[in-house]
Design an enzyme around this catalytic site. Structure first.
Site, short mmCIF file in Angstrom:
data_model
loop_
_atom_site.label_atom_id
_atom_site.label_comp_id
_atom_site.label_asym_id
_atom_site.label_seq_id
_atom_site.Cartn_x
_atom_site.Cartn_y
_atom_site.Cartn_z
N ASP A 96 7.58 33.03 65.09
CA ASP A 96 7.90 31.74 65.69
C ASP A 96 9.39 31.47 65.72
O ASP A 96 10.11 31.85 64.78
CB ASP A 96 7.33 30.60 64.81
CG ASP A 96 5.84 30.43 64.91
OD1 ASP A 96 5.20 31.20 65.62
OD2 ASP A 96 5.33 29.52 64.24
N ASN A 125 11.69 30.47 58.27
CA ASN A 125 10.47 29.88 58.82
C ASN A 125 10.78 28.43 59.15
O ASN A 125 11.84 28.17 59.71
CB ASN A 125 9.32 30.06 57.82
CG ASN A 125 7.96 30.00 58.47
OD1 ASN A 125 7.61 29.00 59.06
ND2 ASN A 125 7.18 31.07 58.39
N ARG A 150 13.22 33.54 62.65
CA ARG A 150 12.12 34.11 61.86
C ARG A 150 12.12 35.64 62.00
O ARG A 150 11.65 36.33 61.10
CB ARG A 150 10.80 33.50 62.36
CG ARG A 150 9.60 33.86 61.53
CD ARG A 150 8.49 32.84 61.70
NE ARG A 150 7.21 33.36 61.21
CZ ARG A 150 6.07 32.67 61.17
NH1 ARG A 150 6.05 31.41 61.58
NH2 ARG A 150 4.96 33.21 60.73
N ASP A 167 4.11 37.16 65.02
CA ASP A 167 4.11 35.74 64.67
C ASP A 167 5.49 35.27 64.24
O ASP A 167 5.63 34.47 63.32
CB ASP A 167 3.07 35.46 63.57
CG ASP A 167 2.77 33.95 63.44
OD1 ASP A 167 3.27 33.17 64.27
OD2 ASP A 167 2.04 33.58 62.51
N ARG A 182 4.90 16.65 57.78
CA ARG A 182 6.28 16.85 57.32
C ARG A 182 7.14 15.60 57.33
O ARG A 182 8.28 15.64 56.92
CB ARG A 182 6.95 17.97 58.12
CG ARG A 182 6.31 19.27 57.83
CD ARG A 182 6.98 20.47 58.45
NE ARG A 182 5.93 21.47 58.51
CZ ARG A 182 5.11 21.61 59.54
NH1 ARG A 182 5.28 20.90 60.63
NH2 ARG A 182 4.13 22.47 59.49
#
Lengths: 571, 270
Positions: free
Chosen positions: A305, A390, A330, A303, A130
């Site tokens: 996060d 996200n 999220r 999940d 990233r």
């Protein structure tokens, strides 16, 4: 208005400066907003607003925005990079871990650095990177095989390479995020929460590359908050730190979000809150000591996060001026926290959600039964596996005082598998690129597979009754740019797009919000109304967040699309 | 490299053939230090077979003699991706992900043969014994020669000239001597000096980094990265292709020999 006058003045001055002014000192990073022509760190500044003070491109002339140059990445991987720009030179990463310096006015390459990862690296979601951090004359990059690399910004020469961790252990680790350079340290997160490892956040000496501290995201025996994991489950708890963080110089605090606990979709063996999973951590920059934490989703099984980027701002809450942290999570809720104490102030959903009725005074969710992943697969849960937000960047504009979130308003299928360990030589589903046709590499012996369920393509799941693809039609799942009043959590406007996005947004002093859709439509919205004022059909997936900068005194906007970095400017 | 240098191919100086000759003559001792697998392909026959395989698979990018073109120049002996047998093998076997350098359709044995051919054109592995005193040479390098202003050995030093780590492995003594006395004789592609003359403002001299019809990029003598639109330039001068000063007049014969001995001892690619 005063601010805008300053801006124009700065532009004129910047036009005269031809040569690059290195080094980028810590002072410059602290006051990154005083250099609107540059983009000095992943989120633009330590408060992570991803806001540009440039206003040459504005609501009045954005219709004349044209593509100016492209950088051809020539990599089949997802292109998630946020470039940096320092006085007319752009630095960017291209997957897997190559670095380029470009002339920011033309896109011509000045130097290139190629890093060769081992053939097998262990990535849940593609061999991505990233971006970079810069401090002094050095650029910093994390690699898929868990190294921190320092390059000389003028030549691209490698200065040193520090091993972060053994990337082959516990099913695999990787480092995909951009590092954060603060003061004399480089803060480095890791990925691998989809494997039975154990997470951490590290700080390295910016000059020597020696590690200064490591914070374990799962408390170790003897540490505070140990015992929020049943039995031995803490040993394989995951909890990665795979995105970027923020920094508050007033309190010398680093803020960083953490990922899901492992195994992702199955909490049978890890009863308890599973600290510090799905949390934000407030750590002392010098020592790495925990000041406070806030957990968004206790004992997560979806999940969800909390690896979003902390947005730091100040404002009045119930008549009191406070230092705040804005967090579209999220799990589908927007949170406002007191950044000095970690105290919960409010939470409001910004996408459809089915799992929480409300929150207690401490911000703990009151969970609604019937949303847990099942062996057959449950498809009534909102938000979906990829969450309401996200890793993609949010943006805060001090002009409109709105927080912009490119949200995923969708449901998917949640399945639960039994946790299983791979045999020697067996192939793990998810240790390679997610692109179609990617060859699967053997995983190291005795490692677990991704998350014990979730929303995966057909894999080694003997229980799966429902192998249908988990994406829903546009009439029930979509994306949207949401403008949230951060102090109240109220939505001011929404701009809907056809698919849940993987790109972030940037707002500018020209009252524009830039971003790109999954179909590759790059857009500029009016920051006050959400009206779309400009678009460009790039027709490839966007997995990145935009930046803006000056080259030769002219404003540009760049965004990675497909394997190309596109750069726009006025005619 | 991502930037082009296609219009660059120039006749090489005599020393290229000298270096090839030296290469052939000195290859045998080097073999002993190679790992057992690959070394069995380091024979004249394999190299010849490697040469014809190279014509089939590689020449259209790297040139018939490996001199470069669409692919990089393979005759410099400088390998960004590593110059050990194992690294060259991995590069040729797997290609370089994310670049034009492809994987090759050939058997493992054939790849080893190409490795041995590539090494033979890369002037690598030459072991000559230098007559000078390398300790005294290092003193010249650090002192009178001021070489570190422009050169690095590993991570330390200047960046205007090539990194000299491993220069003793990739260049023979004759080449090194000539580099000091007549640096213009052979300038690596990545270090071509140019001078741009803007229509307004002072001329800027530096190393050319990239160029197309519209603009030209360089690293100036203060190591700054610069870019110019050609329409803003009066002229681009390319008549002095090396920024490296000639040291024939600055250093005496003994100092030069010592310096060559020192350079020749730099065999590790850091």
């Amino acid at each position: 208005m005063r601010r805008r006058v300053f801006c124009i003045f700065a532009l004129a001055a910047a036009g005269v400066v031809v040569a690059q002014r290195l080094p980028v000192t810590y002072e410059r990073l602290l006051h990154a907003d005083q250099e609107p022509g540059n983009w000095l760190m992943y989120s633009g500044g330590y408060n992570s607003w991803r806001y540009s003070r440039l206003d040459q491109i504005n609501t009045g002339n954005v219709k004349k925005l044209k593509a100016q140059w492209l950088f051809q990445g020539r990599s089949p991987e997802k292109f998630e990079t946020t470039p940096l720009v320092v006085d007319g030179v752009m630095y960017l990463t291209r997957p897997e871990n190559d670095v380029f310096a470009l002339d920011a006015a033309t896109g011509r390459v000045l130097w290139a650095y190629n890093y060769r990862n081992p053939v097998s690296t262990y990535n849940c979601c593609g061999k991505v990177n990233r971006g970079l951090a810069i401090l002094g004359n050095r650029l910093y990059m994390n690699t898929l095989d868990m190294h921190l690399i320092a390059l000389d910004a003028k030549s691209g020469r490698e200065l040193w390479k520090t091993a972060i961790y053994d990337y082959t252990l516990d099913g695999g680790y990787a480092a995909t995020g951009a590092p954060l350079a603060v003061k004399d340290k480089i803060i480095v997160g890791m990925a691998g929460g989809e494997h039975p490892g154990s997470g951490f956040l590290d700080a390295y000496d910016a000059v020597t590359g020696k590690r200064v501290w490591r914070f374990h995201t799962v408390p170790q025996p003897g540490e505070a908050n140990f015992g929020t994991w049943a039995g031995d489950s803490w040993k394989t708890g995951g909890v990665a730190t795979w995105n970027n963080g923020s920094y508050d110089p007033e309190t010398n605090t680093v803020f960083w979000g953490t990922s899901n606990p492992w195994p992702d979709y199955n909490a049978d063996a890890r009863k308890g809150d599973n600290l510090y999973s799905c949390s934000v951590l407030a750590l002392d920059l010098d020592t790495g000591k925990l000041k406070w934490f806030f957990q968004f989703t206790p004992q997560d099984t979806h999940d969800w996060d909390a690896t979003q980027i902390p947005v730091l701002l100040s404002g009045e809450v119930r008549g009191q001026k406070r230092n705040l942290m804005a967090w579209p999570a999220r799990n589908g809720f927007y949170y406002l926290l007191d950044r000095d104490t970690g105290k919960f102030i409010l939470a409001k959903s910004f996408v459809r959600q089915t799992w929480a009725k409300g929150f207690d005074d401490n911000g703990k969710p009151q969970v609604i039964a019937g949303n847990e992943p099942t062996v057959e697969g449950i498809d009534t849960v909102f938000p979906g596996v990829d969450g309401g937000a996200n890793w993609m960047s949010h943006s805060y504009s001090p002009l409109t005082r709105l927080l912009y979130v490119f949200a995923r308003d969708e449901r998917r299928v949640f399945t639960k598998n039994s946790v299983r360990h791979l045999n020697d030589g067996e192939v793990s589903e998810l240790n390679t690129a997610s692109r179609p046709g990617a060859t699967l590499q053997p995983a190291p012996a005795n490692t677990g597979i991704f998350g014990a369920g979730g929303n995966l393509p057909a894999g080694p799941n003997p229980n799966r009754a429902n192998p249908r693809p988990a994406r829903f039609a546009p009439e029930e799942s979509w994306g949207k740019v949401v403008a949230i009043d951060p102090l109240s959590g109220e939505t001011k406007w929404e701009h809907k797009v056809i698919s849940p996005p993987w790109g972030g947004v940037m707002s500018t002093a020209g009252n524009l919000v830039f971003g790109g859709t999954t179909e590759g439509m790059i857009f500029a919205l009016d920051a006050r109304t959400g009206e779309r004022l400009w678009h460009f059909s790039a027709n490839e997936r966007v997995y990145a967040s935009p930046i803006s900068f000056l080259a030769n005194g002219k404003q540009y906007v760049s965004l990675a699309v497909g394997d190309v970095l596109m750069t726009f400017g006025l005619e | 490299m991502a930037f082009g240098n296609s219009n660059r191919i120039r006749p090489r100086s005599v020393r290229r053939s000298l270096s090839l000759a030296a290469c052939a003559a000195f290859f045998t001792p080097v073999l002993l230090t190679q790992p057992p697998g690959p070394s069995s392909f380091d024979t004249p026959e394999s190299r010849e077979q490697g040469r014809s395989l190279f014509q089939t698979h590689c020449a259209y990018c790297h040139g018939a003699r490996g001199e470069g073109g669409r692919g990089v120049d393979l005759t410099t002996g400088v390998y960004r991706h590593g110059g050990s047998d194992a690294e060259l093998y991995a590069t040729i076997r797997n290609g370089i992900p994310g670049t034009e350098m492809p994987t090759v359709r050939a058997t493992n044995d054939e790849v080893w043969k190409m490795v041995s051919f590539v090494k033979s054109i890369g002037a690598g592995g030459v072991v000559e014994s230098a007559p000078g005193d390398r300790v005294a040479g290092k003193a010249v390098y650090d002192g009178k020669g001021k070489c570190a202003a422009c050169h690095s050995i590993g991570a330390e030093g200047g960046i205007l000239g090539p990194n000299l780590a491993g220069v003793g492995r990739r260049r023979n003594l004759a080449y090194l001597r000539e580099s000091l006395v007549t640096p213009e004789a052979d300038v690596p592609v990545l270090y071509r000096a140019i001078q741009v003359m803007p229509k307004t403002g002072p001329p800027v001299r530096g190393i050319r980094l990239n160029e197309d019809d519209l603009s030209i990029q360089l690293r100036d003598s203060q190591n700054n990265l610069r870019s110019f639109f050609k329409e803003e330039l009066k002229e681009i001068r390319r008549d002095k292709p090396s920024l490296m000063p000639a040291y024939g007049d600055v250093l005496n014969a003994q100092e030069l020999e010592n310096l060559v001995a020192y350079l020749s001892s730099l065999r590790e690619t850091l």
